[in-house]
Enzyme design. Structure first.
Site, PDB file in Angstrom:
ATOM      1  N   HIS A  36      25.768 -13.324 -28.168  1.00 18.37           N
ATOM      2  CA  HIS A  36      25.479 -12.691 -26.993  1.00 18.37           C
ATOM      3  C   HIS A  36      24.663 -13.299 -25.809  1.00 18.37           C
ATOM      4  CE1 HIS A  36      25.251  -8.538 -24.954  1.00 18.37           C
ATOM      5  NE2 HIS A  36      25.453  -8.065 -26.282  1.00 18.37           N
ATOM      6  N   ASP A 151      26.267 -26.872 -16.655  1.00 22.56           N
ATOM      7  CA  ASP A 151      25.195 -26.238 -17.544  1.00 22.56           C
ATOM      8  C   ASP A 151      25.564 -26.986 -18.923  1.00 22.56           C
ATOM      9  OD1 ASP A 151      23.724 -24.349 -18.368  1.00 22.56           O
ATOM     10  OD2 ASP A 151      25.226 -22.655 -18.495  1.00 22.56           O
TER      11      ASP A 151
END
EC number: 2.7.11.1
Length: 1240
Positions: A36, A151
Site C-alpha cells: 500500500h 524517486d
C-alpha cells in the site's frame, strides 16, 4: 499530453490507445493486497488467460485533483511503454474500471527495504554491491534515453524470483531531461531538485545522488535525516554538507563510491555510466548473492509468520470457548504440511485473523509510499527484544477481545475475508481460487480448525486449499509488514496529504511563476514589436525624405548640367565668331597687301626695261609665290593661334564650370548629410526613449516577479511552519500513546506497591524530585505527568530556559514552601507532593531506552527565522544527536512540575542595583511624607509679593523703550544704568530706600570717576565720555543677564541694527549660512575628505607616498574610507553613524588648529627623515656608525598606514603568509579552529 479535458476521458486517440478495452476483473483473478502507498494499493493477481502471476497497481483518479491524478497516470503509462530493459519492471498493460486505473506489471518478490525489515539489520557489503550494480544498470539505461527516475530508494528497487534487480515505481519519472519539477521523496532528494525552482534545471545525476542515499539506507537501515521532519530535512539537504557512512567497518571502495554519488555540486558528480566502471560494483562476488539473500529472507519470513501464526492460534483457542455456540477445541500437533502452511495462511486469507488489532504501531513511513520502514534496531538481539515486546502487547490486548473480534469478522456479500496481510475478493460460487496447474497437489494433514464466524468456510478446507497452492505466492514480505503498511496508510493519510499538498503547492508556485514569466514575456514581445514598428515607421519616413531629397538634388544637377552645356556652346560660338572675324580681316589685309606689292613689283620692272620679258615674268612669278607663301604662313599661324586660344579658353571655361559644379555638389552633399544627421539624431532620440521605456517595463516586471517570489516564499514558509507544528503535535500524541501503553503494561504488583510508599521517603516536588541524586539516576515518570514531560520535550523548551535562569544552578530544586510562594507569585499553584506522587514511582524502566528511537528534529535556519530567535535558541537543545534527551533534562533540572513564568530582565537589573521597581509603594521610612504629620507652614520672614503684575510690566516696558532709545543715541547709556540700578534694587526687596541708595551710589561713582580721570589724570572729556559709555554698556548687559531681563539687550541690538542696515543684513545672512553649515558641516566634511582620498588614490604610488609623507593623508581618513583595514582579527569594525558626545564647538578650538599645523610639520619632518635615510644609504658604513653614535640617525618604526603595493606582490605576500615555514607543524589550536566564513 492533453492539457484539458476531464479525468478518464478517452476522446483523444493518443490517450485512448494507452488503455485496453477489456474488463480487468474478468482477466485477472485471485487478487490479494501485498502493498500500500500514497497512490493506492498493489495486488498480487493471476492472469486467467495464461496463468501468469502479475502485480496490479490500482490508482484512482476520482475525488480531489482528479485531473492531476489522471495526467500522472497517463505520464506513468507512457513512461512504462518505452521501457525495454531487464533491470526495469516489465509493463503488461493498463485497464480502466470505475474511475480506477489497473496498471499491470510483472510480479516481484519485494523490495530492498523489505530485506531490512525482515532481517532487522543492514545488508552485507557484497549484497549492497550486487543490488547497487543492478540498479545502476537500470539507471544507465534510463539516462541513455534522456529519462530521469527521480524517486530512487530502497523501496523502489525490486527483486524478482530469478535474482534480478529491477527499478520500479515510475510515477515520479520524467521523460524529458533536463527537468525542473519538485518531485520525489524528501529524504532521498538531491539538492538541485530541492532548489530547482530557484536555481534552474537538473538532469539524470539526481538519480545518482538518490542511489548514494539508498546505499547509506542499505548500510544503516535508514537514510540520513530520517528522524527529522520532511520539511526540515529538505532545508538540511540543501544547506548542509553531503552525508557519509557513519560506521568504520566498510571498505574504502564502498566509501569512495558513496562519496562520489553524494557530491554536492552536480558537475562534480559522476554519471551512471561512469559509476558502472567503479571498483565497488566490478569487484569479484559470488554470482548467487541475490539468490542466497532472497532464500535467506524467505526462510526468515517463514519463521516470522510461524511465530505470528502460533500467537494468533493461541488467542483464537483461548477465546473460542467464550464464543456463541462454540465448543472447546483440543490442541493437537501440527503436521509438516500445516506447519509449512502457517506463514502463508494470512496472505491466503483462509483464517479470520485478529492481526489487525494486534500489530505494533510503527513510526516509519511505508516503503512503497514515501520512505522505507526503518523503525527497528540493527542487530539480532534487538529483534528478539521486539518480538518479546510484541508478545507482551498481545498478552495485554487479550483483554480487548470483543473489539478485536469485531474488527476481524468476515463481511458478507462478496465473501471478502479481511486479514492482516491481504484483502481477498472472492466471487460467489468459486470454491477454489488457489488451484495452480503448474504446482503438484499436496496431501493435507489433519488440523483442528479454530472457531470461525458462521459465514466463513471450514478452517480445514481452507488449509487444504492452501496446502495445494502454497508455492504460487512467493514473497519476502512478512504478513505483519503488509498489515502495518495498510494501517499506516489509513492512519497517515494526513501526513501523505500534507506532503502531497506541499509538493502540489510547490508545483502550483512553479506554474504560477512560469505563467507570470510567460505573460511578462508576452508583454515584452508586444512592447518590443510596438517599438520596432515605430522605429521602422520612422525609418521609412526618413527613407522617403531621403529619396525626395535625392530626386531634388538630381534634378538640380541635371538642370545645372544642361545650363553649363548651353553656356559652353555659347562661349565656344562667341570665340569662333571672333576668330572668324579676325581671319576675314587678315584675308582682306593680305589681299590689299598683295595688290600693293604687285603694283610695286610692276613698277620696279618698268624701271628696268632692259630685263627680258620672260625673265620679268619669271621674277614676278617668283615674287608672287613668295608673297602668297608668306600670306599662307601668316594665315596658318593665325589659325594655330586661334585654335590654341580656343582650346585654352574652353579648358578655362570647363574648369570654371567644373568648380561651380563641384561647389554645387558640395552644397547638395552638405544638405544631404545635414538631413541624415538630423534623421540619425531623431532616430537616436527615439531609441533612447524606447530604451528608457523598455528599461522601465523590465524594471516593473522584475519588481512584479520579485514580489510574486516573495509572496510565494512567504506562503511556502507559512506552510512549512504549519507542517512542522502539526508534525510536533503528531509526535507528541504518539509519544503520549506509547507512554500510556507502557504504563498499562507494567506489572500490577508495581502499581499496588506504588500506593504503599513509606511516609519517610521524599516525594516529587514542583520542580523535580526533592531527594535528587546524581543526574544519571533513573527517575520514574508518572502517567499523570506524561503530558507535562512530553510537552516539555516536544516544544516548550523556551519556558524551561527562564526556569533554569531563575533557579540559578542547574539541577537545583526548591523546598515545598518555596514552591508554593513561587507558584503564588507567578500565578500558578503547584500541587501537593502527594498529587505528584504516581503509581510509577517504583517502575523499573528507563525513559532513555524509548527515546533512542524517537528523536525530535532540529529546525533549519530558514525556519528559525520564521519562528524567531527565542524559539530557535530553544530548538538548538534538540540538536544533540548522540545524547539522551531525558538525561539532558535531568542534568538541566527540567523535570516534571508546573512551568514557572520567566522574570523580566529589567526587573532583575533593578533588583541587582538595589532600587525598587517602578510602581512599588513608598513609606515614610523612604523619605516620603506621612499622612499623620501635617505639612509645615512656609517661613514667615519671606515677603508675600502682591498678586498684581502691573508694576513689573511697567518697569520692563520702560527699560525696553529706554534700551531702544539708547541704541540710537549712545549718550543715554549712563542714564539707562542709573535707572536700572534702583529698579533692580527695588525688585530685590529693598523698596524705595534701596532704590534711592543705588541711584546715589551710581551718581557718586560717576562723579568721582570724572574728577579722578579728568582732573587728576587730565583725561580729555570726549575720551571720558566714551569710556563711561562702554562701562555703562557692559554693566547694563551684565545686570540684565543676571536678572533675566532679556528685553534690554534685545532692544539695544535691535536699535543698533536698525541704525546700521547695511551691516545688519549681511550679519543675518551669515547667521543663516552658519546655521546651515553647522547642520551640514560634518557630512560635507566627510564627503570632501572621501573625494580628496579618492583623488589621491588615483595618483601614482610615488606621488601618493610623497603626499602621504607631507601629511596630506592620515590614518583616520584611510580607515574611514576602508574600514576593514583597521580590523583586529576576523571581523571588521564598520563605522556606525552616531552623534558626537560633547560640545561640537571643540572642533574650532585653537588647539585643533595647532594639531593640524603639528601634523603638517610632522609630515615634512618625515619627508626630511626619508631624504636623510636615502642620503645615509649612500654613505659608507663607518660614516653611518659615526652619525648614529652622535644621535643624528635613529631607527625607523613601521607605519600603520597600508602601502599601495602592486596586485601581484599582494597575492605573493598573501600566499607566502598562508604557507607554514619548512620544518614547522601547525599547532593544535590552528588545526582544530574552524575556518570562519568571510565577513559579508
Amino acid at each position: 499530453m492533453p492539457a484539458g479535458g476531464r479525468a478518464g476521458s478517452l476522446k483523444d486517440p493518443d490517450v485512448a490507445e494507452l488503455f485496453f478495452k477489456d474488463d480487468p476483473e474478468k482477466l485477472f483473478s485471485d487478487l490479494r493486497e501485498i502493498g500500500h502507498g500514497s497512490f493506492g494499493a498493489v495486488y498480487f493477481a493471476r492472469d486467467v488467460r495464461n496463468s501468469e502471476v502479475v502485480a496490479i497497481k490500482k490508482m484512482s483518479y476520482s475525488g480531489k485533483q482528479s485531473n492531476e491524478k489522471w495526467q500522472d497516470i497517463i505520464k506513468e503509462v507512457r513512461f512504462l511503454q518505452k521501457l525495454r530493459h531487464p533491470n526495469t519492471i516489465q509493463y503488461r498493460g493498463c485497464y480502466l474500471r470505475e474511475h480506477t486505473a489497473w496498471l499491470v506489471m510483472e510480479y516481484c518478490l519485494g523490495s530492498a527495504s523489505d530485506l531490512l525489515e525482515v532481517h532487522k539489520k543492514p545488508l552485507q557489503e557484497v549484497e549492497i554491491a550486487a543490488v547497487t550494480h543492478g540498479a545502476l544498470q537500470g539507471l544507465a539505461y534510463l539516462h541513455s534515453h534522456n529519462m530521469i527516475h527521480r524517486d530512487v530508494k530502497a523501496g523502489n528497487i525490486l527483486l524478482s524470483e530469478p535474482g534480478l534487480v529491477k527499478l520500479g515505481d515510475f510515477g515520479s519519472a520524467s521523460i524529458m531531461a533536463p527537468a525542473n519539477s519538485f518531485v520525489g521523496t524528501p529524504y532521498w532528494m538531491a539538492p538541485e531538485v530541492i532548489l530547482a525552482m530557484d536555481e534552474g534545471q537538473y538532469d539524470g545525476k539526481v538519480d545518482v545522488w538518490s542511489l548514494g542515499i539508498t546505499c547509506i539506507e542499505l548500510a544503516e537501515r535508514k537514510p540520513p535525516l530520517f528522524n527529522m521532519n520532511a520539511m526540515s530535512a529538505l532545508y538540511h539537504i540543501a544547506q548542509n554538507e553531503s552525508p557519509a557512512l557513519q560506521s568504520g567497518h566498510w571498505s574504502e571502495y564502498f566509501r569512495n563510491f558513496v562519496d562520489s554519488c553524494l557530491q554536492k555540486i552536480p558537475q562534480d558528480r559522476p554519471t551512471s555510466e561512469v559509476l558502472l566502471k567503479h571498483r565497488f560494483v566490478l569487484r569479484e562476488r559470488p554470482p548467487t548473492v541475490i539468490m542466497d539473500l532472497i532464500q535467506r529472507t524467505k526462510d526468515a519470513v517463514r519463521e516470522l509468520d510461524n511465530l505470528q501464526y502460533r500467537k494468533m492460534k493461541k488467542i483464537l483457542f483461548q477465546e473460542a470457548p467464550n464464543g456463541p455456540g462454540a465448543e472447546a477445541p483440543e490442541e493437537e500437533e501440527l503436521t509438516p504440511c500445516s506447519q509449512e502452511a502457517e506463514p502463508y495462511t494470512h496472505r491466503a486469507g483462509t483464517l479470520t485473523s485478529l492481526e489487525s488489532s494486534h500489530s505494533v504501531p510503527s513510526m516509519s513511513i511505508s516503503a512503497s509510499s514515501q520512505s522505507s520502514s526503518v523503525n527497528s534496531l540493527a542487530d539480532a538481539s534487538d529483534n528478539e527484544e521486539e518480538e518479546e515486546e510484541e508478545e507482551e502487547e498481545e498478552e495485554e490486548e487479550e483483554e480487548e477481545g470483543p473489539e478485536s473480534r469485531e474488527m476481524a469478522m468476515m463481511q458478507e456479500g462478496e465473501h471478502t475475508v479481511t486479514s492482516h496481510s491481504s484483502i481477498i475478493h472472492r466471487l460467489p460460487g468459486s470454491d477454489n481460487l488457489y488451484d495452480d496447474p503448474y504446482q503438484p497437489e499436496m496431501t493435507p494433514g489433519p488440523l483442528q480448525p479454530p472457531a470461525a464466524p458462521p459465514t466463513s468456510t471450514s478452517s480445514s478446507a481452507r488449509r487444504r486449499a492452501y496446502c495445494r497452492n502454497r508455492d504460487h505466492f512467493a514473497t519476502i514480505r512478512t504478513a505483519s509488514l503488509v498489515s502495518r503498511q495498510i494501517q499506516e496508510h489509513e492512519q497517515d493519510s494526513a501526513l501523505r496529504e500534507q506532503l502531497s499538498g506541499y509538493k502540489r503547492m510547490r508545483r502550483q508556485h512553479q506554474k504560477q511563476l512560469l505563467a507570470l514569466e510567460s505573460r511578462l514575456r508576452g508583454e515584452r514581445e508586444e512592447h518590443s514589436g510596438r517599438l520596432q514598428r515605430e522605429l521602422e515607421a520612422q525609418r521609412a519616413g526618413f527613407g522617403t525624405e531621403a529619396e525626395k531629397l535625392a530626386r531634388r538634388h538630381q534634378a538640380i544637377g541635371e538642370k545645372e548640367a544642361r545650363a553649363a552645356q548651353a553656356e559652353e556652346r555659347k562661349f565656344q560660338q562667341h570665340i569662333l565668331g571672333q576668330q572668324k572675324k579676325e581671319l576675314a580681316a587678315l584675308l582682306e589685309a593680305q589681299k590689299r597687301t598683295y595688290k600693293l606689292r604687285k603694283e610695286q613689283l610692276k613698277e620696279e620692272l618698268q624701271e628696268n626695261p632692259s630685263t627680258p620679258k620672260r625673265e620679268k615674268a619669271e621674277w614676278l612669278l617668283r615674287q608672287k609665290e613668295q608673297l602668297q607663301q608668306c600670306q599662307a604662313e601668316e594665315e596658318a599661324g593665325l589659325l594655330r593661334r586661334q585654335r590654341q586660344y580656343f582650346e585654352l579658353q574652353c579648358r578655362q571655361y570647363k574648369r570654371k564650370m567644373l568648380l561651380a559644379r563641384h561647389s554645387l555638389d558640395q552644397d547638395l552633399l552638405r544638405e544631404d548629410l545635414n538631413k541624415k544627421q538630423t534623421q540619425k539624431d531623431l532616430e537616436c532620440a527615439l531609441l533612447l526613449r524606447q530604451h528608457e521605456a523598455t528599461r522601465e517595463l523590465e524594471l516593473r516586471q522584475l519588481q512584479a516577479v520579485q514580489r510574486t517570489r516573495a509572496e510565494l516564499t512567504r506562503l511556502q514558509h507559512q506552510t512549512e511552519l504549519g507542517n512542522q507544528l502539526e508534525y510536533n503535535k503528531r509526535r507528541e500524541q504518539e509519544l503520549r500513546q506509547k507512554h500510556a501503553a507502557q504504563v498499562r503494561q507494567q506489572p500490577k504488583s508495581l502499581k499496588v506497591r506504588a500506593g504503599q510508599l513509606p511516609m519517610g521517603l521524599p516525594a516529587t516536588g514542583a520542580l523535580g524530585p526533592l531527594s535528587t541524586g546524581t543526574p544519571s539516576e533513573e527517575q520514574p515518570c508518572s502517567s499523570g505527568q506524561e503530558a507535562i514531560l512530553d510537552q516539555r520535550m516536544l516544544g516548550e523548551e523556551e519556558e524551561a530556559v527562564p526556569e533554569r535562569r531563575i533557579l540559578g544552578k542547574e539541577g537545583t530544586t526548591l523546598e515545598p514552601e518555596e514552591q508554593r510562594i513561587l507558584g503564588e507569585e507567578m500565578g500558578t499553584f503547584s500541587s501537593s507532593p502527594q498529587k505528584h506522587r504516581s503509581l510509577a514511582n517504583e517502575e523499573d524502566w528507563d525513559i532513555s531506552e524509548e527515546m533512542k528511537e524517537i528523536r525530535v528534529p532540529s529546525l533549519a535556519s530558514q525556519e528559525r527565522n520564521i519562528i524567531g530567535q527565542e524559539e530557535a535558541a530553544a530548538w538548538s537543545l534538540w540538536e544533540k544527536e548522540g545524547g539522551n534527551l531525558v538525561d539532558v533534562e535531568f542534568k538541566l533540572g527540567w523535570v516534571q512540575g508546573p512551568v514557572l513564568t520567566p522574570v523580566p530582565e529589567e526587573e532583575e537589573e533593578e533588583e541587582e542595583e538595589g532600587g525598587a521597581p517602578i510602581g512599588t509603594h513608598r513609606d515614610p521610612g523612604d523619605g516620603c511624607p506621612s499622612p499623620d504629620i501635617p505639612p509645615e507652614p512656609p517661613p514667615s520672614h519671606l515677603r508675600q509679593y502682591p498678586t498684581s503684575q502691573l508694576p513689573g510690566l511697567l518697569s520692563h516696558g520702560l527699560l525696553a523703550g529706554l534700551s531702544f532709545a539708547v541704541g540710537s543715541s549712545s549718550g543715554l547709556l549712563p542714564l539707562l544704568l542709573l535707572l536700572l540700578l534702583p529698579l533692580l534694587a527695588a525688585q530685590g526687596g529693598g523698596g524705595l530706600q534701596a532704590a534711592l541708595l543705588a541711584l546715589e551710589v551710581g551718581l557718586v561713582g560717576l562723579g568721582a570717576s570724572y574728577l579722578f580721570l579728568c582732573t587728576a589724570l587730565h583725561l580729555p572729556p570726549g575720551l571720558f565720555l566714551l569710556l563711561a559709555q562702554g562701562t555703562a554698556l557692559l554693566a547694563v548687559l551684565s545686570l540684565s543677564w543676571r536678572r533675566g531681563l532679556m528685553g534690554v539687550p534685545l532692544g539695544l541690538g535691535a536699535a543698533w541694527l536698525l541704525a546700521w542696515p547695511s551691516l545688519a543684513l549681511p550679519l543675518a545672512a551669515m547667521a543663516a549660512g552658519g546655521k546651515w553649515v553647522r547642520q551640514q558641516g560634518p557630512q560635507m566634511r566627510r564627503g570632501i575628505s572621501r573625494l580628496w582620498l579618492r583623488i589621491l588614490l588615483r595618483l601614482s604610488p610615488m606621488v601618493f607616498r610623497a603626499l602621504q609623507g607631507c601629511g596630506a593623508v592620515g590614518d583616520r581618513g584611510l580607515f574611514a574610507l576602508y574600514p576593514k583595514t583597521n580590523k583586529n582579527g576576523f571581523r571588521s569594525r564598520l563605522p556606525v553613524p552616531w552623534p558626537r558626545q560633547g560640545n561640537p564647538r571643540t572642533t574650532q578650538h585653537p588647539l585643533a588648529q595647532l594639531t593640524r599645523v603639528w601634523a603638517v610639520c610632522k609630515g615634512w619632518n618625515w619627508r626630511l627623515a626619508r631624504a636623510s635615510h636615502r642620503l645615509a644609504s649612500c654613505l659608507p658604513p663607518w660614516a653611518v656608525h659615526i652619525l648614529a653614535s652622535w644621535g643624528l640617525l635613529k631607527g625607523e618604526r613601521p607605519s600603520r598606514i597600508p602601502r599601495l603595493l602592486p596586485r601581484s606582490q599582494r597575492r605573493l605576500g598573501l600566499s607566502a603568509s598562508r604557507q607554514l615555514p619548512p620544518g614547522t607543524v601547525a599547532g593544535r589550536r590552528s588545526q582544530t579552529r574552524r575556518t570562519l566564513p568571510p565577513w559579508r
